[in-house]
Enzyme design. Sequence first.
Site, short mmCIF file in Angstrom:
data_model
loop_
_atom_site.label_atom_id
_atom_site.label_comp_id
_atom_site.label_asym_id
_atom_site.label_seq_id
_atom_site.Cartn_x
_atom_site.Cartn_y
_atom_site.Cartn_z
N GLU A 195 0.83 -1.21 0.00
CA GLU A 195 0.00 0.00 0.00
C GLU A 195 0.87 1.26 0.00
O GLU A 195 0.52 2.26 -0.61
CB GLU A 195 -0.94 0.01 1.21
CG GLU A 195 -2.06 -1.03 1.12
CD GLU A 195 -2.97 -0.82 -0.09
OE1 GLU A 195 -3.02 0.29 -0.63
OE2 GLU A 195 -3.61 -1.80 -0.51
N THR A 218 1.79 5.67 -7.40
CA THR A 218 2.65 4.88 -8.30
C THR A 218 1.85 3.77 -8.95
O THR A 218 1.01 3.14 -8.31
CB THR A 218 3.85 4.30 -7.51
OG1 THR A 218 4.42 5.34 -6.72
CG2 THR A 218 4.90 3.75 -8.43
N ASP A 276 -9.07 6.00 -1.02
CA ASP A 276 -8.02 6.62 -1.84
C ASP A 276 -8.67 7.26 -3.06
O ASP A 276 -9.91 7.34 -3.16
CB ASP A 276 -6.96 5.58 -2.23
CG ASP A 276 -7.49 4.54 -3.20
OD1 ASP A 276 -8.72 4.51 -3.45
OD2 ASP A 276 -6.68 3.76 -3.75
N CYS A 311 -18.35 1.36 -18.17
CA CYS A 311 -19.62 1.21 -17.45
C CYS A 311 -20.40 -0.03 -17.89
O CYS A 311 -21.14 -0.60 -17.12
CB CYS A 311 -20.48 2.46 -17.65
SG CYS A 311 -19.66 3.96 -17.07
N TYR A 361 -6.00 6.34 5.03
CA TYR A 361 -6.18 5.36 3.95
C TYR A 361 -5.38 4.07 4.24
O TYR A 361 -5.92 2.97 4.20
CB TYR A 361 -5.75 5.95 2.59
CG TYR A 361 -5.57 4.84 1.59
CD1 TYR A 361 -6.68 4.21 1.05
CD2 TYR A 361 -4.30 4.36 1.27
CE1 TYR A 361 -6.55 3.13 0.18
CE2 TYR A 361 -4.15 3.28 0.41
CZ TYR A 361 -5.28 2.68 -0.13
OH TYR A 361 -5.13 1.60 -0.96
N CYS A 395 -19.68 -2.78 -15.56
CA CYS A 395 -19.62 -2.40 -14.14
C CYS A 395 -20.80 -2.99 -13.37
O CYS A 395 -21.95 -2.86 -13.81
CB CYS A 395 -19.62 -0.88 -14.02
SG CYS A 395 -19.59 -0.34 -12.30
N LEU A 410 11.57 4.71 -7.44
CA LEU A 410 10.13 4.66 -7.15
C LEU A 410 9.59 6.05 -6.78
O LEU A 410 8.39 6.29 -6.86
CB LEU A 410 9.92 3.68 -5.98
CG LEU A 410 8.62 2.91 -5.85
CD1 LEU A 410 8.17 2.29 -7.15
CD2 LEU A 410 8.77 1.81 -4.80
N GLY A 411 10.49 6.97 -6.42
CA GLY A 411 10.08 8.34 -6.11
C GLY A 411 9.41 8.49 -4.74
O GLY A 411 9.21 7.50 -4.04
N TYR A 412 9.08 9.73 -4.41
CA TYR A 412 8.44 10.04 -3.13
C TYR A 412 9.14 9.31 -1.98
O TYR A 412 8.58 8.44 -1.32
CB TYR A 412 6.94 9.70 -3.16
CG TYR A 412 6.17 10.42 -4.24
CD1 TYR A 412 5.77 11.74 -4.05
CD2 TYR A 412 5.88 9.81 -5.44
CE1 TYR A 412 5.08 12.43 -5.04
CE2 TYR A 412 5.20 10.48 -6.44
CZ TYR A 412 4.80 11.78 -6.24
OH TYR A 412 4.12 12.45 -7.22
N THR A 426 4.85 17.04 -7.31
CA THR A 426 3.44 17.39 -7.20
C THR A 426 3.21 18.89 -7.36
O THR A 426 2.34 19.31 -8.11
CB THR A 426 2.89 16.92 -5.83
OG1 THR A 426 3.29 15.56 -5.65
CG2 THR A 426 1.37 16.98 -5.80
N CYS A 480 -13.88 1.67 -13.26
CA CYS A 480 -14.30 3.07 -13.09
C CYS A 480 -13.06 3.95 -13.16
O CYS A 480 -12.69 4.63 -12.20
CB CYS A 480 -15.05 3.24 -11.77
SG CYS A 480 -15.94 4.79 -11.68
S1 SF4 Z 1 -21.30 2.69 -13.90
FE1 SF4 Z 1 -19.59 1.92 -12.75
S2 SF4 Z 1 -17.83 2.44 -14.06
FE2 SF4 Z 1 -19.54 3.66 -14.77
S3 SF4 Z 1 -19.31 5.59 -13.67
FE3 SF4 Z 1 -20.73 4.29 -12.49
S4 SF4 Z 1 -19.41 3.30 -10.99
FE4 SF4 Z 1 -18.08 4.09 -12.58
#
Ligand code: SF4
Length: 415
Positions: A43, A49, A144, A205, A126, A208, A86-88, A358, A198
């Site tokens: 994590e 990254t 996150d 979508c 997080y 999804c 890897l940075g940061y 950043t 997403c």
């Molecule tokens: S349908 Fe799923 S992938 Fe599409 S915007 Fe909504 S949550 Fe995101």
Amino acid sequence: MKSQQEAGKLPHPAHRLVTWYKQAHRQLPWRNTKDPYRILVSETMLQQTRVETVIPYYHAFLERFPDISSLAAAEEDEVLKQWQGLGYYSRARNLKKAAEVVVSQHGGVMPDTIESLLSLPGVGPYTAGAVASIAFDKPAPAVDGNVLRVIARFCGIVDPIDTLAAKRKVTEIVSQWGMEEQPSLFTQSIMELGATVCTPRSPKCDVCPLKEDCVAYLTGQTDVLPLKTPKKPRKIIRVIAFWLENEQGILLEKRPNHGLLAGMWQLPSVETDWKDGDQKNTGEVHETNLLVPDAELDSGSGSKLGPKLGSKLDAELDSQLVRLVTMPRGAEQVTTSRAAEEKLRSYVLVGEEKHIFTHIEWRVQVFRPVGINLSQVEFAPDREMMFVQRAEIRQYVLPRVYEKIIGSILGERVR
Ligand code: SF4
């Protein structure tokens, strides 16, 4: 859309996410472990990254530091070396400090409560939520950027996603959803959806599991949500670096032990504000700028060195160079008659590179003084410097931008 779920036509979003996750998730090295140390390492590396970048680092890091005690006992330089590229780097330093705290205050056993995890250096809400839920199956929200995006779209949240108000709303929703499922699977499922379906641009979508009641999808706002507060332009910093090489090697300096890229090694450098026109004055990088020995400048044609930098820039470089090194009386004599004739051409540009952090952008330019005897330089007392042979540079932890620029000047990979 809520009415469908409330009327029992759709399973709870958390159930749909976990069902989808079980058959669609990627096989990643940190997926098949409940070891909280390994989850903390993954994590931490994954912050800012990409997964593909992290995988080889994750394996190498765990091979060298297989458990929390070995990380706690390691030298910081060795940890930074494993992290190089890897940075940061503050993440690596904090990871080591967290390991030290786990060993000294928790008997070498990773704590399993949010409060104790939050007390570890570098562990924020997080990471604490991710470790508590994935390793210990505690219902803890891990929010996150991916999760913020999924929930903002699904719920149609119009507060800019980087505001506290939006984060609070999302955390509240994720906490509620997490109560409906096995925490470990739920946390990983929503993260995975954000990473693979997403996505920030062109979310998929059609595949999804949340599309039936997703506000953004149903209202055609998937390319609008989440909203973000407009960013201030990055500050541009001009970094003037010097290539100072003699028979003892190339001069490197250590950055201060706090702040950006703390404790790493670089070419001796001075940072100034970038002004319009800086670029115009710098001439060009010529392959031969570094490689032509001063002695050859007497016999060769002037074109080998590329265009003159101009007296204004030469004068500026002179004034910056003396902030880093000084020559004792008599050592500053020019080494070639041509350099003496062309007094104005006292520096050549040997490399340049841009690096974006950043909030700031570095424009690094490396200059080599020509015709100056470097055998007796004295280092500025406020700088930690040493000469390092070319072949040994790879033993030092260099920021990525210097690694690239030195590598391109030497025509080889430094790392
Ligand atoms: S349908 Fe799923 S992938 Fe599409 S915007 Fe909504 S949550 Fe995101």
